[in-house]
Write a protein that holds these residues in place. Structure first.
Motif, mmCIF file in Angstrom:
data_model
loop_
_atom_site.group_PDB
_atom_site.id
_atom_site.type_symbol
_atom_site.label_atom_id
_atom_site.label_comp_id
_atom_site.label_asym_id
_atom_site.label_seq_id
_atom_site.Cartn_x
_atom_site.Cartn_y
_atom_site.Cartn_z
ATOM 1 N N ILE A 180 -16.601 57.885 -30.607
ATOM 2 C CA ILE A 180 -15.273 57.399 -30.235
ATOM 3 C C ILE A 180 -15.214 55.882 -30.093
ATOM 4 C CG2 ILE A 180 -14.688 59.574 -29.110
ATOM 5 C CD1 ILE A 180 -14.995 58.036 -26.403
ATOM 6 N N THR A 181 -16.349 55.226 -29.943
ATOM 7 C CA THR A 181 -16.343 53.768 -29.737
ATOM 8 C C THR A 181 -15.934 53.006 -30.994
ATOM 9 O OG1 THR A 181 -18.714 53.551 -30.218
ATOM 10 C CG2 THR A 181 -18.086 53.890 -27.916
ATOM 11 N N ASN A 182 -15.882 53.687 -32.143
ATOM 12 C CA ASN A 182 -15.480 53.046 -33.389
ATOM 13 C C ASN A 182 -13.986 53.136 -33.669
ATOM 14 O OD1 ASN A 182 -18.160 52.394 -34.021
ATOM 15 N ND2 ASN A 182 -18.499 54.431 -34.852
ATOM 16 N N ASP A 183 -13.236 53.727 -32.729
ATOM 17 C CA ASP A 183 -11.817 53.965 -32.966
ATOM 18 C C ASP A 183 -11.060 53.806 -31.644
ATOM 19 O OD1 ASP A 183 -9.288 55.401 -33.090
ATOM 20 O OD2 ASP A 183 -10.008 56.323 -34.940
ATOM 21 N N LYS A 184 -10.199 52.804 -31.573
ATOM 22 C CA LYS A 184 -9.496 52.504 -30.321
ATOM 23 C C LYS A 184 -8.664 53.684 -29.823
ATOM 24 C CE LYS A 184 -6.692 49.078 -28.015
ATOM 25 N NZ LYS A 184 -6.141 47.754 -28.033
ATOM 26 N N SER A 185 -7.984 54.379 -30.726
ATOM 27 C CA SER A 185 -7.148 55.513 -30.304
ATOM 28 C C SER A 185 -8.001 56.654 -29.734
ATOM 29 C CB SER A 185 -6.271 56.008 -31.449
ATOM 30 O OG SER A 185 -7.052 56.547 -32.494
#
Length: 83
Positions: free
Chosen positions: A39-44
């Motif tokens: 999840i750290t690769n995608d702000k949403s």
């Protein structure tokens, strides 16, 4: 084609490692195409899951931590998925 099971996770997350181990114990990769999504690769995804990971998603169904092997097995058995 196997249905998809997504594990929302992050690096350095011991609970995420534990959730993956539960997936291995239940041999979910033989019934699902298991995808580990950081999840750290995608702000949403960070906004949605940062305080809930690990989270498993299959179709429209989610299972958020905490869960144990029995709860995971029950959740998987109740899934209504098309390949």
């Amino acid at each position: 084609m196997l249905p998809t099971l997504i594990l929302y996770r992050s690096d350095f997350c011991p609970l995420c490692d534990e959730a993956m181990e539960l997936c291995y114990r239940l041999k979910l990769s033989s019934r699902f195409r298991v995808i580990k999504k950081d999840i750290t690769n995608d702000k949403s995804l960070m906004v949605k899951y940062a305080h809930r990971i690990p989270v498993l998603e299959a179709g429209a169904s989610e299972l958020a931590w905490p869960f144990d092997q029995l709860e995971l097995a029950q959740w998987v058995s109740q899934l209504q998925l098309d390949g």
